[in-house]
Design a protein around this motif. Structure first.
Motif, PDB file in Angstrom:
ATOM      1  N   ASN A 584       0.807  -1.165   0.025  1.00  0.00           N
ATOM      2  CA  ASN A 584       0.033   0.226   0.040  1.00  0.00           C
ATOM      3  C   ASN A 584       0.901   1.447  -0.012  1.00  0.00           C
ATOM      4  O   ASN A 584       0.396   2.494  -0.313  1.00  0.00           O
ATOM      5  CB  ASN A 584      -0.872   0.020   1.197  1.00  0.00           C
ATOM      6  N   LYS A 599      -8.898   6.272  -2.487  1.00  0.00           N
ATOM      7  CA  LYS A 599      -8.044   5.628  -3.600  1.00  0.00           C
ATOM      8  C   LYS A 599      -8.129   6.729  -4.893  1.00  0.00           C
ATOM      9  O   LYS A 599      -9.468   7.147  -4.877  1.00  0.00           O
ATOM     10  CB  LYS A 599      -8.230   4.351  -4.303  1.00  0.00           C
ATOM     11  N   ASN A 605      -4.490   1.818  -9.219  1.00  0.00           N
ATOM     12  CA  ASN A 605      -5.788   1.585  -8.704  1.00  0.00           C
ATOM     13  C   ASN A 605      -6.823   1.037  -9.480  1.00  0.00           C
ATOM     14  O   ASN A 605      -7.813   0.705  -8.892  1.00  0.00           O
ATOM     15  CB  ASN A 605      -5.972   2.909  -7.740  1.00  0.00           C
TER      16      ASN A 605
END
Ligand SMILES: CC(C)[C@H](C(=O)O)[C@@H](O)C(=O)O
Ligand code: SF4
Length: 767
Positions: A584, A599, A605
């Motif tokens: 992450n 996000k 993503n």
């Protein structure tokens, strides 16, 4: 050893030749490392690897550790222990881990209660290791490494000094050697007279502006010409320090009278007959007349103005009298795009005069500019502003000396009083706001004039905006509240004010070194090192490396030049003690909205790219900047096993391969073509054994890789296990080294066999 290569040689060639322990058929060399500096951020995983494999540190006498990145720079008057002093839990854990490791492995350590503590690149040159090891850190002709990109600083002494990743730190701890391919020779010559107000920082910023942040990739830079010859050792350190910002592995200045004067009589430098032998050797360390350089750059000193950066790369420089550049005038579309992005991040309008930019913070410090001369030059500007002049009301300014000794030295000269009277914050030594792993950070949107070396996005704090300047320019900016041409603080009027100010007594650095020259004593060796059981070298005895044979899957594309490792993984994630759990953290600032934490629509993503196994970057110099191996770990954790780009920064390239990943340089055209296919969702297959990149319905792209590296990747081999099989060659090099360059051995080493994990009887591993 000396004389193995005939013909004309450069300074780099000479140091290289003198350190080759062994060479593979394909030219990959095992080189000996004379000095190893260690700090808390890049070492925990390396020590863990040693512990898991039961390996001791081969040369504790040549290894020095300190803490610098994580530590608070508040007063240490009430300091009792790390436990109570370092408030942030992850920072505290990293510092405590180093304290445990230095005890476990019997290493010399300058901790928080030691006046010699400071930034790893500042402490060595001033002091030497320690009285008990009786060894000087920075000497001409040595090889010096550290898990830190600014190790290039130490090249100022005429040595080969460069940054490495954590896996290589482990390799050096275990073997005192590194596997290296020789780089190119690059010479940058600056001749002529510098104009008033121009110092070493302006010179190196200007050079980076000329050659670019990828200009030195694959090279070792030798700085030559009258400008460097006339520089003090400290100024040379500032220049060599930023060689990494020019993409170079290392920077160096040939040793001369200035170097010898700096070293002579330092408490731990060689003495008497040994000094004479050392000096005679050091005098041979210069490039032979007519030696060939692969790249030559010539710059006229008079063309260098007081310089400042406007963007988010150290190459984005402009004269302080200049303006913010206008992207619409840039014909190269990728340059235009990066300039637009940089202006947006920096909150700047094209064509704004640099001197109109107001600041909120000024930072004087970092391994580039926190030495006594830097502090003197900043203090001189403060005095020139007048007896009652104060730091501008819109600005918070801090001065962070590079080490405890420099702090003491500056205080003895009265510099602290000048700063404090004007309203500067006077701090304790550490990296501080250079990268803000400690509490010293910029708030989002804050603009800072900084004497540090990197102006990357988020470098000094998420959303912070950095303008790199010299210490004098930083002081000028603090006093006016804006970026300011330092020459406004010169002239008769300014001189009068300086003269009317407090009388400063110039102290000598030597005054602060003597208290550590007690009699040499044998360092205590921990039982761990003494009893280390011999281990058979094998690929699995160290940290373990994943195999890379064929990787096939979704590829994500990026289109920026100079993707730096601060961007790949920001500082807050460097506090981990592990190599995993960083998925992450990858491109964190791009992937997560700073306000909501949600996000973003960043490529990684989006489906299917959130499953990417390959990253294709069409911009060059991928992975530049910091040596943090965390960048490779984060990519790996995310699932990316192969990065394709037109070129890579040297340390990043090594770091990926140490983790069973493939950095694959392809032509810009191929990268663009692959990126297009990746964007169409096409799977890409990278076959390392066959050295091919395949896509359905498209011609295969072939490539060639270093045979040794390919062999290691395809078989998942651990470098350390392989190197330990060369014990005989290493030991015989050490014998010759002790005879020829006796001043390089620490007292703790002489007459004593440092225990080494047994390796003689092991099954030979294939190269
Ligand atoms: C923490 C370390 C890996 C890093 C570096 O290598 O440069 C740091 O010192 C920096 O300046 O970003
Ligand atoms: S560049 Fe900054 S963070 Fe890195 S070692 Fe130097 S002072 Fe520390």
């Amino acid at each position: 050893m000396p004389g193995t290569i005939t013909g004309l040689r450069t300074l780099y060639d000479k140091i290289w030749d003198d350190h080759v322990v062994d060479v593979n058929e394909d030219g990959l060399a095992l080189i000996y490392i004379d000095r190893h500096l260690v700090h808390e951020v890049t070492s925990p995983q390396a020590f863990e690897g040693l512990k898991n494999a039961g390996r001791p540190v081969r040369r504790p006498d040549c290894t020095l550790a300190t803490v610098d990145h994580n530590i608070p720079t508040i007063s240490r008057k009430s300091y009792k222990s790390v436990d109570t002093f370092v408030a942030e839990p992850d920072s505290r854990a990293q510092v405590m881990q180093l304290e445990e490791n230095v005890k476990d492995f019997g290493l010399t350590y300058f901790g928080l209660s030691d006046k010699r503590q400071g930034i790893v690149h500042v402490i060595g040159p001033e002091q030497g290791f320690t009285a008990s090891l009786h060894i000087y850190q920075d000497l001409p002709g040595i090889t010096c490494v550290c898990g830190d990109s600014h190790t290039s600083t130490h090249g100022a002494f005429g040595s080969l000094a460069f940054g490495i990743g954590t896996s290589e730190v482990e390799h050096v701890l275990a073997t005192q050697t590194l596997l290296q391919r020789k780089g190119k020779n690059m010479r940058i010559t600056v001749d002529g007279e510098l104009v008033e107000g121009v110092g070493s920082k302006d010179v190196i910023l200007h050079i980076i502006g000329v050659i670019g942040t990828a200009g030195g990739t694959g090279s070792v830079i030798e700085y030559a010409g009258s400008v460097f010859r006339n520089m003090s050792m400290e100024a040379r350190m500032s220049v060599c320090n930023m060689s990494i910002e020019a993409g170079a592995r290392a920077g160096m200045v040939a040793p001369d009278e200035i170097t010898f004067a700096y070293l002579r009589n330092r408490p731990l430098a060689p003495k008497g007959e040994e000094w004479d032998r050392a000096e005679a050797y050091w005098r041979t360390l210069k490039s032979d007349e007519g030696a060939k350089f692969d790249i030559e750059v010539n710059i006229n000193a008079a063309d260098i103005p007081p310089t400042v950066t406007w963007g988010t790369s150290p190459q984005d420089v402009v004269a302080i009298t200049g303006k913010v550049p206008d992207p619409s005038t840039m014909s190269d579309p990728s340059k235009r795009a990066s300039a637009e992005r940089a202006l947006a991040y920096m909150g700047l309008q094209a064509n704004t005069p640099m001197e109109e930019l107001s600041l909120q913070k000024v930072f004087i410090g970092s391994c580039t500019n926190s030495r006594i001369e830097d502090l003197r030059s900043a203090a001189r500007i403060v005095l020139a502003a007048g007896p009652d002049a104060k730091v501008a009301s819109n600005v918070q300014a801090m001065v962070v000396p590079g080490s405890g000794l420099i702090k003491q030295h500056a205080e003895a000269e009265g510099l602290d009083a000048i700063f404090k009277r004007a309203g500067f914050d006077w701090r304790e030594a550490g990296c501080s706001m250079c990268l803000g792993m400690n509490p010293d950070q910029l708030a989002p949107g804050e603009r800072c004039a900084s004497t540090s070396n990197r102006n990357f996005e988020g470098r000094q704090g998420a959303g912070g905006r950095t303008h790199l300047v010299s210490p004098a320019m930083a002081a000028a900016a603090a006093m006016t509240g804006k970026l300011t041409d330092v020459r406004k603080f010169f002239g008769a009027d300014a001189e009068e004010k300086v003269a009317a100010g407090p009388k400063l007594t110039l102290a000598s650095a030597f005054d602060f070194l003597t208290e550590f020259t007690g009699s040499a004593t044998e360092p205590e060796r921990p039982s761990h090192a003494q009893t280390a059981t011999p281990t058979l070298p094998s690929a699995s005895s160290g940290s373990g490396v994943a195999k890379f044979v064929i990787v096939k899957g979704i590829a994500a594309s990026l289109h920026n030049d100079n993707v730096d490792t601060d961007m790949i993984i920001p500082k807050q994630f460097l506090k981990t003690l592990k190599r995993t759990g960083l998925a992450n953290a990858l491109f964190f600032a791009q992937r997560f909205d700073p306000k909501t934490g949600e996000k973003t629509d960043f490529i990684l993503n989006k489906s299917p790219y959130d499953q990417a196994k390959i990253l294709i970057c069409t911009g060059k110099n991928f992975g530049c900047g910091s040596s943090r191996e965390h960048a490779a770990w984060a990519l790996n954790d995310f699932g990316i096993r192969c990065v394709i780009a037109p070129s890579f920064a040297d340390i990043f390239r090594n770091n990926t391969m140490q983790n069973g990943m493939l950095p694959l340089p392809l032509s810009e055209e191929d990268c663009k073509d692959l990126a297009k296919d990746a964007e169409a969702g096409m799977e890409i297959e990278v076959d390392l054994e066959k050295q091919e990149v395949r896509r359905s319905g498209k011609p295969t792209i072939t490539f060639s890789t270093d045979p040794f590296r390919r062999h290691c990747l395809v078989n998942g081999l651990d470098d350390i296990g392989l190197t330990l099989q060369r014990e005989e060659a290493i030991a015989s090099f050490e014998e010759k080294r002790s005879a020829l360059w006796s001043w390089l051995d620490g007292f703790g080493y002489q007459g004593q066999k440092i225990p080494v994990a047994g390796i003689k009887t092991g099954k030979k591993m294939e190269w």
